[in-house]
Enzyme design. Sequence first.
Site, PDB file in Angstrom:
ATOM      1  N   TYR A   1      29.722  49.250  42.262  1.00 59.62           N
ATOM      2  CA  TYR A   1      28.578  49.340  43.049  1.00 59.62           C
ATOM      3  C   TYR A   1      28.456  49.323  44.489  1.00 59.62           C
ATOM      4  O   TYR A   1      27.320  49.466  45.252  1.00 59.62           O
ATOM      5  CB  TYR A   1      27.477  48.360  42.328  1.00 59.62           C
ATOM      6  CG  TYR A   1      28.212  46.913  42.578  1.00 59.62           C
ATOM      7  CD1 TYR A   1      27.458  46.289  43.794  1.00 59.62           C
ATOM      8  CD2 TYR A   1      28.985  46.287  41.812  1.00 59.62           C
ATOM      9  CE1 TYR A   1      28.332  44.828  44.084  1.00 59.62           C
ATOM     10  CE2 TYR A   1      29.274  45.035  41.915  1.00 59.62           C
ATOM     11  CZ  TYR A   1      29.080  44.383  43.125  1.00 59.62           C
ATOM     12  OH  TYR A   1      29.703  43.201  43.268  1.00 59.62           O
ATOM     13  N   GLY A   2      29.410  48.803  45.202  1.00 57.65           N
ATOM     14  CA  GLY A   2      29.529  48.484  46.602  1.00 57.65           C
ATOM     15  C   GLY A   2      30.544  49.312  47.413  1.00 57.65           C
ATOM     16  O   GLY A   2      30.470  50.506  47.191  1.00 57.65           O
ATOM     17  N   THR A   3      31.290  48.678  48.228  1.00 58.80           N
ATOM     18  CA  THR A   3      32.079  49.083  49.101  1.00 58.80           C
ATOM     19  C   THR A   3      33.239  50.213  48.419  1.00 58.80           C
ATOM     20  O   THR A   3      33.973  50.757  49.217  1.00 58.80           O
ATOM     21  CB  THR A   3      32.766  48.375  50.020  1.00 58.80           C
ATOM     22  OG1 THR A   3      33.582  47.223  49.391  1.00 58.80           O
ATOM     23  CG2 THR A   3      31.721  47.488  50.751  1.00 58.80           C
ATOM     24  N   LEU A   4      33.363  49.953  47.538  1.00 58.83           N
ATOM     25  CA  LEU A   4      34.592  50.798  46.695  1.00 58.83           C
ATOM     26  C   LEU A   4      33.867  52.244  46.104  1.00 58.83           C
ATOM     27  O   LEU A   4      34.814  53.007  45.820  1.00 58.83           O
ATOM     28  CB  LEU A   4      34.974  50.101  45.581  1.00 58.83           C
ATOM     29  CG  LEU A   4      35.779  48.697  45.649  1.00 58.83           C
ATOM     30  CD1 LEU A   4      36.289  48.218  44.487  1.00 58.83           C
ATOM     31  CD2 LEU A   4      37.396  49.243  46.386  1.00 58.83           C
TER      32      LEU A   4
ATOM     33  N   GLU B   1      39.499  42.194  45.932  1.00 53.04           N
ATOM     34  CA  GLU B   1      38.134  41.527  45.578  1.00 53.04           C
ATOM     35  C   GLU B   1      38.432  39.805  45.747  1.00 53.04           C
ATOM     36  O   GLU B   1      37.508  39.374  45.074  1.00 53.04           O
ATOM     37  CB  GLU B   1      37.467  41.773  44.366  1.00 53.04           C
ATOM     38  CG  GLU B   1      37.138  43.426  44.472  1.00 53.04           C
ATOM     39  CD  GLU B   1      36.388  44.024  45.598  1.00 53.04           C
ATOM     40  OE1 GLU B   1      35.879  43.202  46.286  1.00 53.04           O
ATOM     41  OE2 GLU B   1      36.011  45.194  46.006  1.00 53.04           O
TER      42      GLU B   1
HETATM   43  N1  PCA Z   1      33.143  45.988  46.148  1.00 56.66           N
HETATM   44  C1  PCA Z   1      33.360  46.058  44.773  1.00 56.66           C
HETATM   45  C2  PCA Z   1      32.229  44.568  44.702  1.00 56.66           C
HETATM   46  C3  PCA Z   1      31.373  44.481  45.797  1.00 56.66           C
HETATM   47  C4  PCA Z   1      32.285  45.488  46.937  1.00 56.66           C
HETATM   48  O1  PCA Z   1      31.998  45.782  47.615  1.00 56.66           O
HETATM   49  C5  PCA Z   1      32.444  47.248  44.374  1.00 56.66           C
HETATM   50  O2  PCA Z   1      32.423  48.130  44.930  1.00 56.66           O
HETATM   51  O3  PCA Z   1      32.110  47.245  43.218  1.00 56.66           O
END
Ligand code: PCA
Length: 168
Positions: free
Chosen positions: A10-13, A84
């Site tokens: 949900y984030g930077t990935l 992570e």
């Molecule tokens: N990376 C993981 C968890 C939060 C982040 O930045 C993601 O993208 O789901």
Amino acid sequence: MAAFHRLFVYGTLKRGQPNAEQFGPKNGVANYIGQARTVQKWPLVIASQCNIPYLLDREGIGNNIIGEIYEVDDKMLQHCDVFESCPQYYQRTTIQVQLIEDSAGSKVEGNIDDIFVYVLRDFKDFMLELPQYECYDSCGPHGLTYRSRYERLREYANHRLEVMKEKA
Ligand code: PCA
């Protein structure tokens, strides 16, 4: 046959976000399955001086979060755990999601699936007071652009202490 796992990010990935290249072939196998939405509401916030996205482990508050599903092999899952800092920082747990768009970009109504996700469990109380998002974008109108790991090592070594509860 090697085992595959499903991971909701949900984030930077996510594609187009600052750490998307972690899913590259040198770290293992990651197949993009499509876009998905969480079945329950969750608080998705951006916090610390590094503007890091966190899904707080508090089901029932916030929004139905939109993210992406990847099918990953053992090597990639291991890599993601290390990347992570799981379990010292993020925790890998499972979450109910539903596919809403397939890898070709067609709208679908997928089955509800329980798959892996990285959440923050031992977060400080103030985190629940932060603005909550439905879909993370590092360059969104919030203006909280993610700070890269390189910058972080130099200036923001203690960003985790800003968001994590101290151990008793
Ligand atoms: N990376 C993981 C968890 C939060 C982040 O930045 C993601 O993208 O789901």
